[in-house]
Structures are given as C-alpha cells and as structure tokens.
Write an enzyme that holds these catalytic residues in place. Sequence first.
Site, PDB file in Angstrom:
ATOM      1  N   LYS A  53       0.835  -1.203   0.000  1.00  0.00           N
ATOM      2  CA  LYS A  53       0.000   0.000   0.000  1.00  0.00           C
ATOM      3  C   LYS A  53       0.871   1.256   0.000  1.00  0.00           C
ATOM      4  CE  LYS A  53      -3.834  -2.368   2.169  1.00  0.00           C
ATOM      5  NZ  LYS A  53      -4.509  -2.826   3.366  1.00  0.00           N
ATOM      6  N   GLN A  97      -4.397  -1.534   9.617  1.00  0.00           N
ATOM      7  CA  GLN A  97      -4.384  -2.859   8.984  1.00  0.00           C
ATOM      8  C   GLN A  97      -5.050  -3.889   9.911  1.00  0.00           C
ATOM      9  OE1 GLN A  97      -3.329  -3.531   5.805  1.00  0.00           O
ATOM     10  NE2 GLN A  97      -4.048  -5.624   6.108  1.00  0.00           N
ATOM     11  N   ASP A 120     -10.902   3.060   4.103  1.00  0.00           N
ATOM     12  CA  ASP A 120     -11.229   1.628   3.976  1.00  0.00           C
ATOM     13  C   ASP A 120     -12.742   1.426   3.826  1.00  0.00           C
ATOM     14  OD1 ASP A 120      -9.376  -0.367   3.782  1.00  0.00           O
ATOM     15  OD2 ASP A 120      -8.997  -0.535   5.939  1.00  0.00           O
TER      16      ASP A 120
END
Length: 283
Positions: A53, A97, A120
């Site tokens: 990422k 994460q 997200d």
Amino acid sequence: MVAEVIYGKQLAENLREEMKQEITTLHEKGVHPKLVVVIIGEDPASKSYVKGKQRASEKVGMDSDLIELPEDTSEQDLLDLISRLNQDDTVHGILVQLPVPDHISDQKIIEAIDPSKDVDGFHPENVGRMLTGQDTFFPCTPYGIMVMLERAAIDVEGKHAVIVGRSNLVGKPVGQLLLNKNATVTHCHSRTKDLKSHTKQADILIVAAGRPGLVTGEHVKEGAVVIDVGVNRVDGKLTGDVDFESAQEVASHITPVPKGVGPMTITMLLHNTIKAAKRIHRV
Ligand code: NAP
C-alpha cells in the site's frame, strides 16, 4: 467457449497513471493527499500488504506514512494515536491494517476513525451511507470489483449476481454495491445447502470464500462472468477460490489470481484517499 480474461493488474496500472496526473494537479492547488497506514504486530502477510500500500501511494506521488507499532500496544494507545491522526489537517486517509491483535477490539478501532478519513470504508456511518445508496467511501475490494465490471463493459442491471461469501470486508459490501446498481443478488455462505444449485444460476458469480478450488467449471453457467476474489497460498503458490482452467471453458469473462482483483484493491484505496483530500479541502 473460452472466457476473456479480465486483468485487474492492467486496469489498475491505467487508473494509477490517471491518479498520478490528478495528484500533480492537486499539488498545484496546494493540496497534498496523504495516507497514513498503521500496523500493529509482526504478522508477515499484514506487513507485506501494508508495504504494498505504501509503495503504491509513493508511486503515484501521494504522501504516505507507515506507523509500525509493537504487538503489545494497548487499545488506549492506539485510540489516542487515531485521535491525533483525526485532528491532523495534513492527514486525509487513515487505515489500520486488520486484523489487530486479540486484546484490541477491531470494531472500536474502526469506529474511532473519523468517517471523513475512513478510506477503507468500514466505519458504520460509511457502511450506512452505502446501504442507503449515498455517495461515500466504499470498501476497496468490492469497489475495485465494481470498477472492473464497469471498465469491462459488463452491465449488472437486471443480472443475477451470486456471491459466495458474506464477510463484512468483501461479500456483504459487494452484494450491496451490486444491488445499488440494480442486480438481483444472492449470497451463499458456509451453511448454504447445495452451493452448485445457486452458483449455476449466476450471470455474475463472485467468489470470496478463501477456499482454494471451491468453485470449478461445473459450478458455472455457460457465459457467466466469474470474479475470483480468493487469495490462498497452496504449496507456496498464490491461487484463487476458482479452478481457473475448468471455469474458463464455460464463462464469458473471468479474473485470474494473481493479477486479478488484488491490484484493484490498493488502487481503490488510493482513489479513496484522493477523494478524501478533495472533500476536506473542497477542491
Ligand atoms: P472470510 O471473512 O473468511 O469470509 C469467507 C466467507 O466465505 C464467509 O462468509 C464464509 O461463510 C464463506 N465460506 C467459507 N467456506 C465456504 C464454503 N465451503 N461454501 C460457501 N461459503 C463458504 O474471508 P474474506 O475476508 O471475505 O475474504 C475471502 C477471500 O478473499 C480470502 O481468500 C481473502 O484472502 C480474499 N481477499 C482478497 C482481497 C483482494 O484484494 N484480492 C481482499 C480481501 C480478501 P460463513 O459466513 O458462513 O462463515
């Protein structure tokens, strides 16, 4: 019939090229989109995802920070960090994460992120917006699938979409996005009886179960579109949930693993971060 292969990798590269240009334009306006990724602990798979990422954000010219915290970080310390990032005007996207270690509640963490920086798309406010058909940050993998279908000129309206999987991360949101685009949606899961009888009816079959080879050509209707979300490591090799060879003989379109859905996930994260920066700075 041999299916046309939809390469997410190629599409992702094209989209990232477009993003690079958009970021240059934003820089000229004094806006510097910035993503902060937080990882707790030493899980190798998670570490590799966050590195990917970060690399991708740097490649498109996006500012990015990676904050690596030890496994024994307390929930309160993580919440305090998120609160600081929420208040930091130079930060537009915050991603923690998942999964986080067991002593930390992932739901508390998701809900602590400012919905306007929730790139997200997991915050209940953004999930609710998606559910009610409003514009918001859509979860990256489902959103990537929708963009792949759109760019492959596959119209979902009126089609029967069957999704194998009902997770909050992939299955449920991709079903919702398809419903928002007027598909007829069926979800299958581990308690579904006679999986094949459902998948055989799909015009669009999306498989997100995390079970290598769960779906074969026998599960696929002639001419269906097959999207394989699964990422499994079998004998050191990455493989999806779909037996590619047999499904390719029956489907009209199919995504491979790797080079399919995976690269689109990170691309949509970058897209969401640019969107967050534009919204925050009103440009
Ligand atoms: P998950 O949370 O484990 O959910 C799996 C879903 O599949 C569950 O709903 C489960 O049913 C269902 N399922 C499991 N075995 C089944 C079976 N035999 N028949 C029918 N349904 C079954 O996984 P996830 O997070 O959604 O991820 C799914 C897969 O996608 C994994 O391989 C993951 O690595 C991959 N993934 C890829 C990307 C990407 O960027 N390419 C992103 C995210 C995830 P129950 O609900 O009944 O348990």
